[in-house]
Design an enzyme around this catalytic site. Structure first.
Site, PDB file in Angstrom:
ATOM      1  N   ASP A  46      51.668  29.502   7.676  1.00 57.87           N
ATOM      2  CA  ASP A  46      51.251  29.477   9.206  1.00 57.87           C
ATOM      3  C   ASP A  46      52.385  28.796   9.589  1.00 57.87           C
ATOM      4  OD1 ASP A  46      49.741  28.908  11.609  1.00 57.87           O
ATOM      5  OD2 ASP A  46      50.239  26.741  10.785  1.00 57.87           O
ATOM      6  N   TYR A  51      56.928  23.519  15.757  1.00 60.33           N
ATOM      7  CA  TYR A  51      57.387  23.114  14.700  1.00 60.33           C
ATOM      8  C   TYR A  51      58.763  22.980  14.603  1.00 60.33           C
ATOM      9  CZ  TYR A  51      52.471  23.729  13.520  1.00 60.33           C
ATOM     10  OH  TYR A  51      51.076  23.849  13.515  1.00 60.33           O
ATOM     11  N   LYS A  77      51.914  30.852  16.723  1.00 56.09           N
ATOM     12  CA  LYS A  77      51.126  30.084  17.758  1.00 56.09           C
ATOM     13  C   LYS A  77      51.484  30.317  19.149  1.00 56.09           C
ATOM     14  CE  LYS A  77      49.277  26.854  14.625  1.00 56.09           C
ATOM     15  NZ  LYS A  77      50.114  26.975  13.660  1.00 56.09           N
TER      16      LYS A  77
END
Length: 326
Positions: A46, A51, A77
């Site tokens: 993930d 990030y 995402k």
């Protein structure tokens, strides 16, 4: 109801630390962590544009491109577009030494499609398995989250449903830190799964009463992030990424004392407890090194006596209705 597609489990790799969360990681250390995960049989990964402002996606993509695409599941995402800015601060949103971008919140359908295209380019891959709407309810205590959530349900959710129906992605859902937006999403849309961080753990079983049964009724699954509650269950002092309240530290200490009494690792108990409910497809602790990955794999398989879980219940440290391993 028939279950939908589920990522392979029971253990995955969370990519937030690979984006230099709180402290930098050298490229070789990040590569070694991903390599150790693969060698240990981990096949669920993930990440997110947030990030490290794209850094985590770059690092994961560079390593996963070497592997057969059919052998792993990857989620990223949408909801935070990255816009290039050479003057962007080197520390943003808790990430240190990220890439030169700024974040712009945008949960519209157009931004969702653009975000996926950008992620595919950063990853260097042709397909993403699961797309998660990233924290549309980031602050459920503030007044703005419902507007942001409504935008996500009007824009991102139908766009992702269409991509799933067209076979472009396998599944979509939310990546959140709270239960309420997941319940609302089940009412308003057709998500396949949720990545929920910190709300189902030894310290916080807030997802137990409503979210677990709601997912079971709809055939949706859960990916559990933050099984150590951002550090408190792993020997640190933070809960939800801030210094833990005294009562949480005291509860952690009671858990640790009972673990010591039974000869059980607190971290092993934390991981295995999260994986016990039937609706949980995978637990994805983050890792900053190959050693941390290897430790998580070992802890997930470490034998724990059934009497230990009964002792936790008797002490009031886990809910009486919480599923336990075995």
């Amino acid at each position: 109801m028939m279950s939908r597609w589920r990522p392979p489990g029971p253990l995955g790799l969370g990519g937030a630390p690979l984006g230099n969360l709180f402290a930098p990681i050298a490229e070789e250390e990040a590569e070694a962590a991903i390599e150790a995960a693969w060698a240990a049989g981990i096949r669920t990964f993930d990440t997110a544009p947030l990030y490290g402002l794209g850094l985590s996606e770059h690092r994961l993509g560079r390593m996963l491109r070497r592997r057969p695409r059919a052998e792993f599941a990857l989620s990223t995402k949408v909801g935070r577009l990255l816009e290039p800015d050479q003057a962007a601060p080197r520390e943003q949103h808790g990430y240190v030494g990220g890439l030169p971008f700024r974040v712009r919140f945008d949960y519209s359908a157009a931004a969702t499609l653009r975000s996926i295209e950008h992620s595919l380019a950063r990853l260097g891959l042709a397909r993403i398995d699961t797309v998660l709407i990233h924290d549309p309810a980031e602050d459920t205590h503030g007044p703005a989250w419902r507007d942001r959530f409504a935008e996500a349900m009007a824009g991102a959710a139908p766009a992702l449903t269409r991509l799933r129906e067209e076979g472009v992605i396998r599944a979509w859902g939310l990546g959140v830190n709270s239960v309420e937006p997941c319940l609302l999403a089940l009412e308003q849309a057709d998500p396949d799964l949720f990545l929920i961080a910190g709300r189902y753990s030894l310290l916080d079983q807030g997802a137990l009463a409503r979210l677990l049964p709601a997912c079971a009724a709809r055939g949706a699954s859960l990916i559990i992030g933050g099984p150590y509650n951002s550090g408190l269950l792993a020997g640190g002092g933070t809960f939800d990424y801030v210094p833990a309240a005294a009562w949480l530290v005291a509860r952690r200490d009671r858990l640790a004392a009972l673990c010591a009494e039974w000869g059980v690792s607190l971290k092993a108990a934390a991981l295995q407890f999260c994986a016990a409910p039937e609706v949980v497809a995978c637990v994805i602790p983050g890792a900053r090194s190959a050693a941390e990955v290897t430790e998580n794999v070992r802890l997930m398989a470490q034998p724990i006596p059934p009497g230990f879980w009964a002792a936790l219940r008797e002490a009031g440290l886990i809910h009486a209705e919480a599923p336990v391993p075995g």
